[in-house]
Scaffold this motif. Sequence first.
Motif, PDB file in Angstrom:
ATOM      1  N   LEU A 253       1.071  -1.279   0.046  1.00 37.66           N
ATOM      2  CA  LEU A 253       0.140  -0.346  -0.011  1.00 37.66           C
ATOM      3  C   LEU A 253       0.356   1.416  -0.152  1.00 37.66           C
ATOM      4  O   LEU A 253       0.347   2.606  -0.152  1.00 37.66           O
ATOM      5  CB  LEU A 253      -1.076   0.157   1.099  1.00 37.66           C
ATOM      6  CG  LEU A 253      -1.558  -1.152   1.691  1.00 37.66           C
ATOM      7  CD1 LEU A 253      -2.384  -1.349   2.855  1.00 37.66           C
ATOM      8  CD2 LEU A 253      -2.620  -1.311  -0.118  1.00 37.66           C
ATOM      9  N   ASP A 254       2.207   0.979   0.104  1.00 39.63           N
ATOM     10  CA  ASP A 254       3.043   2.355   0.790  1.00 39.63           C
ATOM     11  C   ASP A 254       2.697   2.781  -1.316  1.00 39.63           C
ATOM     12  O   ASP A 254       3.488   3.969  -0.898  1.00 39.63           O
ATOM     13  CB  ASP A 254       4.505   1.959   1.083  1.00 39.63           C
ATOM     14  CG  ASP A 254       3.986   1.686   2.327  1.00 39.63           C
ATOM     15  OD1 ASP A 254       2.963   2.192   2.876  1.00 39.63           O
ATOM     16  OD2 ASP A 254       5.043   0.989   2.814  1.00 39.63           O
TER      17      ASP A 254
ATOM     18  N   LYS B 105     -10.943   5.106  10.653  1.00 41.70           N
ATOM     19  CA  LYS B 105     -10.724   6.192   9.795  1.00 41.70           C
ATOM     20  C   LYS B 105      -8.796   6.765  10.467  1.00 41.70           C
ATOM     21  O   LYS B 105      -8.689   6.532  11.700  1.00 41.70           O
ATOM     22  CB  LYS B 105     -11.325   7.265  10.139  1.00 41.70           C
ATOM     23  CG  LYS B 105     -11.263   8.724   9.063  1.00 41.70           C
ATOM     24  CD  LYS B 105     -11.930   9.453   9.006  1.00 41.70           C
ATOM     25  CE  LYS B 105     -11.245  10.928   7.927  1.00 41.70           C
ATOM     26  NZ  LYS B 105     -11.977  12.288   7.850  1.00 41.70           N
ATOM     27  N   GLY B 106      -8.209   6.624   9.671  1.00 39.27           N
ATOM     28  CA  GLY B 106      -6.612   6.915   9.642  1.00 39.27           C
ATOM     29  C   GLY B 106      -5.906   6.941   8.120  1.00 39.27           C
ATOM     30  O   GLY B 106      -6.723   7.061   7.642  1.00 39.27           O
ATOM     31  N   GLY B 107      -4.193   7.479   8.876  1.00 37.15           N
ATOM     32  CA  GLY B 107      -3.620   7.879   8.093  1.00 37.15           C
ATOM     33  C   GLY B 107      -2.889   5.702   7.793  1.00 37.15           C
ATOM     34  O   GLY B 107      -3.605   5.006   8.012  1.00 37.15           O
ATOM     35  N   LEU B 108      -2.184   5.872   6.566  1.00 39.37           N
ATOM     36  CA  LEU B 108      -1.630   4.739   5.909  1.00 39.37           C
ATOM     37  C   LEU B 108      -0.718   3.704   7.256  1.00 39.37           C
ATOM     38  O   LEU B 108      -1.584   2.674   7.466  1.00 39.37           O
ATOM     39  CB  LEU B 108      -1.131   4.821   4.778  1.00 39.37           C
ATOM     40  CG  LEU B 108      -0.720   3.427   4.203  1.00 39.37           C
ATOM     41  CD1 LEU B 108      -1.655   2.589   3.747  1.00 39.37           C
ATOM     42  CD2 LEU B 108       0.474   3.983   3.001  1.00 39.37           C
ATOM     43  N   PRO B 109      -0.207   4.212   7.823  1.00 41.88           N
ATOM     44  CA  PRO B 109       0.607   3.378   9.910  1.00 41.88           C
ATOM     45  C   PRO B 109      -0.735   2.393   9.928  1.00 41.88           C
ATOM     46  O   PRO B 109      -0.801   1.399  10.603  1.00 41.88           O
ATOM     47  CB  PRO B 109       1.095   3.873  10.021  1.00 41.88           C
ATOM     48  CG  PRO B 109       2.005   5.670   9.310  1.00 41.88           C
ATOM     49  CD  PRO B 109       0.500   6.321   8.104  1.00 41.88           C
ATOM     50  N   GLU B 110      -1.784   3.354  10.988  1.00 45.12           N
ATOM     51  CA  GLU B 110      -2.930   2.686  11.053  1.00 45.12           C
ATOM     52  C   GLU B 110      -3.138   2.104  10.896  1.00 45.12           C
ATOM     53  O   GLU B 110      -4.543   1.443  11.201  1.00 45.12           O
ATOM     54  CB  GLU B 110      -3.989   4.140  11.756  1.00 45.12           C
ATOM     55  CG  GLU B 110      -3.141   5.059  12.506  1.00 45.12           C
ATOM     56  CD  GLU B 110      -2.355   6.032  12.195  1.00 45.12           C
ATOM     57  OE1 GLU B 110      -1.858   7.701  13.014  1.00 45.12           O
ATOM     58  OE2 GLU B 110      -2.751   6.371  11.140  1.00 45.12           O
ATOM     59  N   ILE B 111      -4.138   1.975   9.261  1.00 41.56           N
ATOM     60  CA  ILE B 111      -4.757   1.658   8.958  1.00 41.56           C
ATOM     61  C   ILE B 111      -3.752   0.142   8.163  1.00 41.56           C
ATOM     62  O   ILE B 111      -4.522  -0.911   8.091  1.00 41.56           O
ATOM     63  CB  ILE B 111      -5.759   2.047   7.154  1.00 41.56           C
ATOM     64  CG1 ILE B 111      -6.448   3.340   7.716  1.00 41.56           C
ATOM     65  CG2 ILE B 111      -6.168   1.470   5.897  1.00 41.56           C
ATOM     66  CD1 ILE B 111      -7.631   2.924   8.690  1.00 41.56           C
ATOM     67  N   LYS B 112      -2.700   0.272   8.006  1.00 46.30           N
ATOM     68  CA  LYS B 112      -2.043  -1.379   7.514  1.00 46.30           C
ATOM     69  C   LYS B 112      -2.208  -1.980   9.089  1.00 46.30           C
ATOM     70  O   LYS B 112      -2.521  -3.462   9.345  1.00 46.30           O
ATOM     71  CB  LYS B 112      -0.924  -1.243   7.388  1.00 46.30           C
ATOM     72  CG  LYS B 112      -0.927  -0.367   6.247  1.00 46.30           C
ATOM     73  CD  LYS B 112       0.443  -0.422   5.276  1.00 46.30           C
ATOM     74  CE  LYS B 112       1.987  -0.576   6.046  1.00 46.30           C
ATOM     75  NZ  LYS B 112       3.769   0.198   5.442  1.00 46.30           N
ATOM     76  N   ALA B 113      -1.445  -1.153  10.416  1.00 46.60           N
ATOM     77  CA  ALA B 113      -2.224  -1.584  11.888  1.00 46.60           C
ATOM     78  C   ALA B 113      -3.214  -2.115  11.716  1.00 46.60           C
ATOM     79  O   ALA B 113      -4.047  -3.138  11.959  1.00 46.60           O
ATOM     80  CB  ALA B 113      -2.213  -0.868  12.717  1.00 46.60           C
ATOM     81  N   PHE B 114      -4.342  -1.351  11.013  1.00 43.11           N
ATOM     82  CA  PHE B 114      -5.411  -2.084  11.236  1.00 43.11           C
ATOM     83  C   PHE B 114      -6.118  -3.324  10.589  1.00 43.11           C
ATOM     84  O   PHE B 114      -6.608  -4.572  10.813  1.00 43.11           O
ATOM     85  CB  PHE B 114      -7.096  -1.439  11.191  1.00 43.11           C
ATOM     86  CG  PHE B 114      -8.048  -2.108  10.987  1.00 43.11           C
ATOM     87  CD1 PHE B 114      -9.234  -1.721  11.821  1.00 43.11           C
ATOM     88  CD2 PHE B 114      -8.711  -1.400   9.634  1.00 43.11           C
ATOM     89  CE1 PHE B 114     -10.336  -2.146  12.236  1.00 43.11           C
ATOM     90  CE2 PHE B 114     -10.208  -1.850   9.781  1.00 43.11           C
ATOM     91  CZ  PHE B 114     -10.646  -2.270  10.948  1.00 43.11           C
ATOM     92  N   LEU B 115      -5.739  -3.530   9.377  1.00 43.80           N
ATOM     93  CA  LEU B 115      -6.364  -4.337   8.460  1.00 43.80           C
ATOM     94  C   LEU B 115      -5.250  -5.241   9.201  1.00 43.80           C
ATOM     95  O   LEU B 115      -5.522  -7.173   8.578  1.00 43.80           O
ATOM     96  CB  LEU B 115      -5.480  -3.718   7.165  1.00 43.80           C
ATOM     97  CG  LEU B 115      -6.115  -3.037   6.053  1.00 43.80           C
ATOM     98  CD1 LEU B 115      -5.650  -2.555   5.277  1.00 43.80           C
ATOM     99  CD2 LEU B 115      -7.500  -3.256   6.102  1.00 43.80           C
TER     100      LEU B 115
END
Length: 150
Positions: free
Chosen positions: A33-34, A52-62
């Motif tokens: 995703l980066d 909802k968030g930035g890419l680091p938060e979303i990657k961790a969530f996924l």
Amino acid sequence: MALTLQEMSDRFEIQDLIVDYCYAVDNRAFDALDAIFTPEAVIDYSEMVGVKGGLPEIKAFLTESLGAVRAFQHAVSTTQYRIDGDTATTRTAVYNPMVLDEDGTERVMVFGLWYHHDYVRTAQGWRISRLYEQPCYSENVPDWVKDLTR
């Protein structure tokens, strides 16, 4: 309306980003995703799963949230494109069945949704600067998933 070569190229590059996003998630290749999103991108799953968030938060969530999902497959179609110089928006229909493991029993839940993307042309090519997922319909979704958005 006839498209210019640049407009056709822009559409294909943007289409590839949508597909690359789907494959990255379906293959659990979240670091991919980066290269798809801008570093400051906002990813808004708030109406689908309350995040909802930035890419680091979303990657961790996924990484964390998709553990209960044995398989999933994003199918995208009928994208509308609006390109204005070095910015663009799209709206895309998405069909997303997911197989859950509920104590050894498989459950297939299905989401129909819309992807709303914003894009910006960068020195590396087009990148997604915003993704918003708009729910349309769902089938066979367990209560614990529904509770995520409440």
